[in-house]
Write an enzyme that holds these catalytic residues in place. Structure first.
Site, PDB file in Angstrom:
ATOM      1  N   ASP A  23       3.565   3.527 -15.229  1.00  0.00           N
ATOM      2  CA  ASP A  23       2.748   3.557 -14.023  1.00  0.00           C
ATOM      3  C   ASP A  23       2.012   4.889 -13.898  1.00  0.00           C
ATOM      4  OD1 ASP A  23       1.951   3.148 -11.156  1.00  0.00           O
ATOM      5  OD2 ASP A  23       3.346   1.476 -11.368  1.00  0.00           O
ATOM      6  N   SER A  74      -1.452  -0.207  -8.161  1.00  0.00           N
ATOM      7  CA  SER A  74      -0.285  -0.859  -8.765  1.00  0.00           C
ATOM      8  C   SER A  74      -0.194  -2.337  -8.422  1.00  0.00           C
ATOM      9  CB  SER A  74       0.988  -0.141  -8.321  1.00  0.00           C
ATOM     10  OG  SER A  74       0.968   1.192  -8.763  1.00  0.00           O
ATOM     11  N   HIS A 136      -5.646   0.596   0.170  1.00  0.00           N
ATOM     12  CA  HIS A 136      -4.874  -0.031   1.246  1.00  0.00           C
ATOM     13  C   HIS A 136      -5.782  -0.548   2.356  1.00  0.00           C
ATOM     14  CE1 HIS A 136      -0.735   1.187   0.089  1.00  0.00           C
ATOM     15  NE2 HIS A 136      -1.355   2.193  -0.479  1.00  0.00           N
ATOM     16  N   ARG A 166      -4.198  10.436  -0.349  1.00  0.00           N
ATOM     17  CA  ARG A 166      -3.665   9.992  -1.642  1.00  0.00           C
ATOM     18  C   ARG A 166      -4.704   9.188  -2.406  1.00  0.00           C
ATOM     19  NH1 ARG A 166       2.123   9.911  -2.354  1.00  0.00           N
ATOM     20  NH2 ARG A 166       2.224   7.922  -3.429  1.00  0.00           N
ATOM     21  N   ASP A 167      -5.377   8.290  -1.722  1.00  0.00           N
ATOM     22  CA  ASP A 167      -6.410   7.470  -2.361  1.00  0.00           C
ATOM     23  C   ASP A 167      -7.788   8.093  -2.212  1.00  0.00           C
ATOM     24  OD1 ASP A 167      -4.435   5.620  -3.000  1.00  0.00           O
ATOM     25  OD2 ASP A 167      -4.637   4.636  -1.059  1.00  0.00           O
ATOM     26  N   ARG A 203       0.283   9.489   6.087  1.00  0.00           N
ATOM     27  CA  ARG A 203       0.780   8.204   5.577  1.00  0.00           C
ATOM     28  C   ARG A 203       2.126   8.305   4.870  1.00  0.00           C
ATOM     29  NH1 ARG A 203      -2.768   6.373   0.420  1.00  0.00           N
ATOM     30  NH2 ARG A 203      -0.846   5.303  -0.076  1.00  0.00           N
ATOM     31  N   ARG A 210       7.732   1.777   1.816  1.00  0.00           N
ATOM     32  CA  ARG A 210       7.772   0.493   1.108  1.00  0.00           C
ATOM     33  C   ARG A 210       9.105   0.323   0.399  1.00  0.00           C
ATOM     34  NH1 ARG A 210       3.446   1.542  -3.781  1.00  0.00           N
ATOM     35  NH2 ARG A 210       4.544   3.230  -4.830  1.00  0.00           N
ATOM     36  N   GLY A 283      -0.196  -5.077   0.613  1.00  0.00           N
ATOM     37  CA  GLY A 283       1.030  -5.538   1.219  1.00  0.00           C
ATOM     38  C   GLY A 283       2.227  -4.635   1.164  1.00  0.00           C
ATOM     39  N   ASP A 284       2.386  -3.834   0.107  1.00  0.00           N
ATOM     40  CA  ASP A 284       3.680  -3.185  -0.094  1.00  0.00           C
ATOM     41  C   ASP A 284       4.050  -2.241   1.039  1.00  0.00           C
ATOM     42  OD1 ASP A 284       1.659  -1.435  -0.893  1.00  0.00           O
ATOM     43  OD2 ASP A 284       2.864  -0.513  -2.477  1.00  0.00           O
ATOM     44  N   ARG A 285       3.099  -1.469   1.538  1.00  0.00           N
ATOM     45  CA  ARG A 285       3.388  -0.512   2.600  1.00  0.00           C
ATOM     46  C   ARG A 285       3.090  -1.084   3.991  1.00  0.00           C
ATOM     47  NH1 ARG A 285       4.851   4.398   0.563  1.00  0.00           N
ATOM     48  NH2 ARG A 285       4.205   4.879  -1.574  1.00  0.00           N
ATOM     49  N   LYS A 357       9.002   0.891  -7.555  1.00  0.00           N
ATOM     50  CA  LYS A 357       8.111  -0.052  -8.226  1.00  0.00           C
ATOM     51  C   LYS A 357       8.796  -1.378  -8.558  1.00  0.00           C
ATOM     52  CE  LYS A 357       4.562   2.783  -8.427  1.00  0.00           C
ATOM     53  NZ  LYS A 357       3.198   2.536  -7.918  1.00  0.00           N
ATOM     54  N   ASP A 423       2.802   7.887 -11.627  1.00  0.00           N
ATOM     55  CA  ASP A 423       2.085   7.588 -10.390  1.00  0.00           C
ATOM     56  C   ASP A 423       2.694   8.306  -9.197  1.00  0.00           C
ATOM     57  OD1 ASP A 423       0.105   6.289  -8.814  1.00  0.00           O
ATOM     58  OD2 ASP A 423       1.585   4.827  -8.185  1.00  0.00           O
ATOM     59  N   HIS A 427       0.960  11.537  -7.380  1.00  0.00           N
ATOM     60  CA  HIS A 427       0.448  11.564  -6.013  1.00  0.00           C
ATOM     61  C   HIS A 427       0.810  12.857  -5.273  1.00  0.00           C
ATOM     62  CE1 HIS A 427      -1.497   7.753  -5.605  1.00  0.00           C
ATOM     63  NE2 HIS A 427      -0.425   7.039  -5.860  1.00  0.00           N
ATOM     64  N   ASP A 464      -0.610   0.310 -15.455  1.00  0.00           N
ATOM     65  CA  ASP A 464      -1.312  -0.504 -14.466  1.00  0.00           C
ATOM     66  C   ASP A 464      -2.574   0.175 -13.961  1.00  0.00           C
ATOM     67  OD1 ASP A 464       0.231   1.497 -13.364  1.00  0.00           O
ATOM     68  OD2 ASP A 464       0.834   0.338 -11.607  1.00  0.00           O
ATOM     69  N   HIS A 465      -2.639   1.510 -14.091  1.00  0.00           N
ATOM     70  CA  HIS A 465      -3.803   2.304 -13.698  1.00  0.00           C
ATOM     71  C   HIS A 465      -3.506   3.738 -14.098  1.00  0.00           C
ATOM     72  CE1 HIS A 465      -1.448   4.039 -10.423  1.00  0.00           C
ATOM     73  NE2 HIS A 465      -1.076   2.810 -10.118  1.00  0.00           N
ATOM     74  N   HIS A 495      -5.511   7.781  -7.626  1.00  0.00           N
ATOM     75  CA  HIS A 495      -5.578   7.133  -8.933  1.00  0.00           C
ATOM     76  C   HIS A 495      -6.886   7.496  -9.614  1.00  0.00           C
ATOM     77  CE1 HIS A 495      -2.766   3.748  -7.243  1.00  0.00           C
ATOM     78  NE2 HIS A 495      -2.158   4.911  -7.360  1.00  0.00           N
TER      79      HIS A 495
END
Length: 550
Positions: A23, A74, A136, A166-167, A203, A210, A283-285, A357, A423, A427, A464-465, A495
């Protein structure tokens, strides 16, 4: 029942096929910013030079996102790897639903939420990530919904803004705050509505936990958003500037919680009769704060009285569990995943990662479905609850121990695993820790290679990235490092837009594998690759295998 055909050219290896997802480990464009390249990675270096090696796209349209300016993540990455095809994903789906008006159509959840607050003269609340990271959430979606709410008669709206970092760049909060303040000034200008920010925080401090890793984050978010408990400020901008002055160097994602006040009173607690939209589409968070709003009983923390509200998510975050009960945009319906095909073929499968993960190699890998297929075993290694930079090895050793044992047991024909290190530590922006994280993954890959050599198995290794491969801001035109006033590179915690490795290691040579001529291959091609190496013919509509066998 959907079935795979056996491949007459190759019956499969004696040992298992192991899919290793590193990851956040991509292929950087600038060695000064690439802490995968700067790390000591003898095993990955050997694979680059001696195994079958190619580069795969892991962002943008290659994983179903709107355009190639969108970084991968991810969730969409594991969707693409697991189903072998490209489905339109969250940002694209939501954008289209808003642009077409479908999300606001008569009879929709949106209309139910609006009718509720208009009938009761109550408040419409929005909780979510205030940025345009498009991983997100997207601030454009929030602004569109607020404009529509005003047009449909909603007089009072409150925004509970989670700060990103983060993003998007790690200290970019004021750019989004200034933009949003200007938006609110404009929408409030005619005096017919009262729309304002009510609360917020970083965040990684509140709300967006998550995989049940740290429910205290959700508890803090609940106290902040719902109860309006916490340190009060006159504005979001004042809160951020104050926190930065008190803790120089703090990243946006770690900012403490804040509550906005007028005349000494909180402007936006969530009350009985209100409507609440969690406007993150990923969805995860979103699952834990959703549970706090929806569950009749909650054991994870004492939330006090649960307000009687209409709650909706931007999307359905877990289709199998039906969570949330109300949602604005339907997620992609992903069918015929690799796991289902392999299960129908009787292939015993192991999916394993640590908590951070675990959902990616299970729920997301299986097409946003939390149910196991008949031949699957899922194994979760509990993650530590601590800053990732303090323990950059995370649970790589424990995951590898379990995978090596599974290889040696002969119980599984297909094993998939995720090492989160590149990952999760990436971050943090702590580059020394990132190097250690990548080195832990490299050591683990080496151990898996040794086990597969003894068992006559095959490894497929990818990501995955990207993330750890791009830890500094780069000039978009020249690719050079962007420096601050002291001549230091500006850290990057998001990412990357870089490709990721596509590696096939077959120590026995049994598959006689060679790279196929696949134009524009991406991580969706990994599913057909694994199916091919297991001795089957991939479904015709899957993205092609990156190798040929036999």
């Amino acid at each position: 029942m959907i079935q795979l055909k056996k491949n007459p050219a190759f019956a499969g290896p004696e040992g298992p096929v192991v899919l290793v997802i590193m990851d956040g480990v991509g292929i950087g464009k600038n060695p000064e910013s690439d802490f995968v390249k700067q790390a000591n990675t003898p095993n990955l270096d050997w694979l680059h030079d001696n195994a079958l090696y190619t580069e795969l796209q892991a962002h943008g349209v290659a994983v179903g996102l709107p355009d190639d300016g969108d970084m991968g993540n991810s969730e969409v990455g594991h969707n693409a790897i697991g189903c072998g095809r490209i489905f339109e994903q969250g940002a694209a789906l939501v954008g289209k639903a808003i642009a077409s008006g479908a999300m606001y159509a008569d009879g929709s959840v949106w209309q139910e939420l609006i009718a509720n607050v208009n009938a009761k003269s109550s408040t419409l609340h929005f909780i979510g990530l205030l940025s345009d990271g498009n991983v997100h959430s997207n601030i454009n979606h929030l602004e569109s919904m607020l404009r529509m709410a005003k047009a449909q008669g909603v007089k009072k709206a409150r925004i509970h803004a989670l700060i990103d970092g983060r993003d998007v760049p790690p200290t970019s909060a004021l750019e989004y705050i200034d933009r949003f303040d200007a938006f609110l000034n404009d929408i409030n200008a005619d005096g017919t509505v009262d729309y304002c920010v009510a609360s917020g925080g970083g965040r990684m401090n509140i709300t967006m936990d998550r995989y049940d890793a740290n429910w205290d984050m959700v508890k803090r978010g609940w106290a902040t958003h719902v109860k309006a408990e916490g340190r009060m400020f006159a504005s979001m901008k004042t809160a951020v500037e104050t926190f930065r002055s008190e803790n120089p160097g703090i990243l946006d994602q770690d900012l403490p919680a804040f509550v906005i006040e007028r005349d000494g009173q909180a402007v936006g607690p969530i009350m009985d009769g209100d409507s609440v939209i969690f406007f993150n589409f990923r969805g995860d968070r979103a699952l834990e704060i959703t549970k706090a709003f929806e569950a009749d009983e909650l054991k994870e923390f004492d939330r006090g009285g649960k307000p009687d509200v209409l709650y909706a998510g931007m999307m359905q975050y877990d289709g199998d569990l039906g969570v949330p009960a109300r949602y604005l945009v339907t997620p992609p319906a992903i069918d015929r995943t690799m796991s289902e095909y392999l299960s129908n073929a009787g292939v015993k499968q192991l999916a394993i990662s640590e908590t951070q993960k675990y959902g990616h190699v299970t729920y997301f890998f299986n097409g946003n479905n939390s149910g196991k297929f008949a031949t699957e075993t899922w194994q979760e290694i509990p993650s530590d609850v601590c800053p990732f930079e303090d323990a950059p090895r995370m649970k790589a050793d424990e995951i590898t121990d379990a995978v090596v044992q599974a290889i040696e047991s002969g119980d599984y024909q297909f094993i998939r695993l995720n090492f989160p290190n590149g990952d999760m530590v990436g971050h943090t922006g702590v580059v020394g820790a990132v190097k250690l994280a990548v080195e832990a993954v490299d050591e683990s890959v080496g151990r898996i290679m040794d086990a597969l050599k003894k068992a006559n198995g095959i490894m497929v290794c990818s990501a995955d990235h990207g993330n750890a491969d791009d830890m500094c801001e780069l000039d978009k035109k020249t690719g050079a490092l962007v420096l601050d006033g002291q001549g230091r590179c500006k850290p990057k915690t998001a990412h990357s837009l870089n490709p990721v490795p596509g590696i096939v290691y077959d120590p026995s040579g049994a598959a006689n594998a060679r790279l196929a001529d696949v134009l524009g291959a991406g991580i969706a091609n990994l599913s057909a690759t694994c199916i091919t190496l297991l001795g089957f013919e991939p479904p015709e509509d899957y993205a092609a295998s990156i190798v040929e066998v036999g």
